[in-house]
Design a protein around this motif. Structure first.
Motif, PDB file in Angstrom:
ATOM      1  N   LYS A  29     121.146 -20.824  60.056  1.00 30.95           N
ATOM      2  CA  LYS A  29     122.318 -21.291  59.736  1.00 30.95           C
ATOM      3  C   LYS A  29     123.832 -20.260  61.176  1.00 30.95           C
ATOM      4  CE  LYS A  29     121.292 -19.696  55.152  1.00 30.95           C
ATOM      5  NZ  LYS A  29     121.911 -20.850  54.160  1.00 30.95           N
ATOM      6  N   THR A  30     124.926 -20.217  60.173  1.00 27.19           N
ATOM      7  CA  THR A  30     125.994 -19.358  61.185  1.00 27.19           C
ATOM      8  C   THR A  30     125.945 -18.000  61.020  1.00 27.19           C
ATOM      9  OG1 THR A  30     128.358 -19.721  59.883  1.00 27.19           O
ATOM     10  CG2 THR A  30     127.662 -21.051  61.418  1.00 27.19           C
ATOM     11  N   MET A  31     126.703 -16.764  61.623  1.00 33.17           N
ATOM     12  CA  MET A  31     127.164 -15.441  60.857  1.00 33.17           C
ATOM     13  C   MET A  31     127.734 -15.497  60.180  1.00 33.17           C
ATOM     14  SD  MET A  31     127.827 -13.569  64.330  1.00 33.17           S
ATOM     15  CE  MET A  31     129.090 -13.821  65.273  1.00 33.17           C
ATOM     16  N   ASP A  32     128.275 -16.417  58.889  1.00 33.27           N
ATOM     17  CA  ASP A  32     129.314 -16.346  57.914  1.00 33.27           C
ATOM     18  C   ASP A  32     128.300 -16.746  57.044  1.00 33.27           C
ATOM     19  OD1 ASP A  32     129.912 -18.402  58.973  1.00 33.27           O
ATOM     20  OD2 ASP A  32     132.069 -18.490  58.715  1.00 33.27           O
ATOM     21  N   GLY A  33     127.045 -17.687  56.887  1.00 34.77           N
ATOM     22  CA  GLY A  33     126.238 -18.268  56.505  1.00 34.77           C
ATOM     23  C   GLY A  33     125.903 -19.386  55.599  1.00 34.77           C
ATOM     24  N   LYS A  34     127.283 -20.310  56.553  1.00 33.60           N
ATOM     25  CA  LYS A  34     127.431 -22.208  56.823  1.00 33.60           C
ATOM     26  C   LYS A  34     126.199 -22.526  56.622  1.00 33.60           C
ATOM     27  CE  LYS A  34     132.555 -22.283  57.012  1.00 33.60           C
ATOM     28  NZ  LYS A  34     133.448 -21.977  57.443  1.00 33.60           N
ATOM     29  N   ASN A  94     121.348  -8.266  61.045  1.00 38.52           N
ATOM     30  CA  ASN A  94     122.375  -7.603  60.533  1.00 38.52           C
ATOM     31  C   ASN A  94     122.831  -6.940  62.479  1.00 38.52           C
ATOM     32  OD1 ASN A  94     120.184  -5.643  60.899  1.00 38.52           O
ATOM     33  ND2 ASN A  94     121.669  -4.582  59.016  1.00 38.52           N
ATOM     34  N   LYS A  97     126.245 -10.044  64.143  1.00 39.82           N
ATOM     35  CA  LYS A  97     127.302  -9.657  64.570  1.00 39.82           C
ATOM     36  C   LYS A  97     128.419  -8.266  64.683  1.00 39.82           C
ATOM     37  CE  LYS A  97     131.377 -10.485  60.843  1.00 39.82           C
ATOM     38  NZ  LYS A  97     132.259 -10.917  62.372  1.00 39.82           N
ATOM     39  N   ASP A 101     131.025  -8.881  67.971  1.00 40.46           N
ATOM     40  CA  ASP A 101     131.744  -8.487  68.099  1.00 40.46           C
ATOM     41  C   ASP A 101     131.958  -7.135  69.360  1.00 40.46           C
ATOM     42  OD1 ASP A 101     132.854  -9.897  65.740  1.00 40.46           O
ATOM     43  OD2 ASP A 101     132.781  -8.255  64.640  1.00 40.46           O
ATOM     44  N   GLU A 108     130.429 -19.591  70.365  1.00 31.06           N
ATOM     45  CA  GLU A 108     129.922 -20.145  68.322  1.00 31.06           C
ATOM     46  C   GLU A 108     129.053 -19.977  68.559  1.00 31.06           C
ATOM     47  OE1 GLU A 108     128.334 -24.291  65.526  1.00 31.06           O
ATOM     48  OE2 GLU A 108     130.080 -24.631  67.600  1.00 31.06           O
TER      49      GLU A 108
END
Length: 163
Positions: A29-34, A94, A97, A101, A108
């Motif tokens: 998964k990506t960090m935004d859940g994709k 958690n 990210k 950041d 990616e």
């Protein structure tokens, strides 16, 4: 019969020796859940780097930070992209990210909380870096990080793109 067996063994040995390793089909998964399947990772026919890391791994963070400093130049020169794969376990996911950041990493980032991708590639220790050519073949592997090791990475990428 012995000749036939010898010939088959010789042909198989040659075929295996000339095959290039491909990325295994693991769903991350990506960090935004994709959802992303690792066997479909690509960079439009250009090489890409896969860098396995964890938030708690100091050498991993130093390596990714050092690459970030020259990443824009690498992209302009070679078109290479970097995919950072976090092996942080589910209870620490958690933290990924905020770390990404805080360093301003433009990579990616994929999450491998069960280390399925890492295990499928036979990786034991991190940091671990792969370079994948434009055809999806793994052409370079390296584990550990020492200051300046990122220069070896870009040299390998330059060889692949003919620079």
């Amino acid at each position: 019969m012995k000749k036939l067996i010898f010939t088959i063994v010789a042909m198989l040995t040659f075929a295996v020796g000339t095959m290039k390793a491909q990325l295994p089909a693991i769903t991350l998964k990506t960090m935004d859940g994709k959802t992303v399947r690792t066997d479909t990772l690509s960079n439009n026919g250009k090489p890409f780097i896969i860098d396995f890391f964890a938030t708690w791994c100091k050498p991993c963070n130093r390596e990714l930070k050092a690459i970030q400093e020259v990443y824009e130049e690498w992209q302009e020169e070679t078109g290479v992209k970097l995919i950072a794969v976090s092996i942080d376990q589910a209870q620490n996911i958690n933290k990924v990210k905020p770390l990404v950041d805080s360093y301003g990493w433009e990579y990616e980032v994929l999450l491998d909380p069960n280390s399925d991708f890492k295990r499928a590639l036979g990786i034991q220790m991190i940091p671990y870096v792969l370079i994948v050519d434009g055809k999806g073949n793994i052409v370079y592997k390296h584990n550990g990080y020492t200051e300046g090791a990122e220069q070896e990475l870009i040299e390998k990428v330059r060889e692949l793109v003919g620079k």
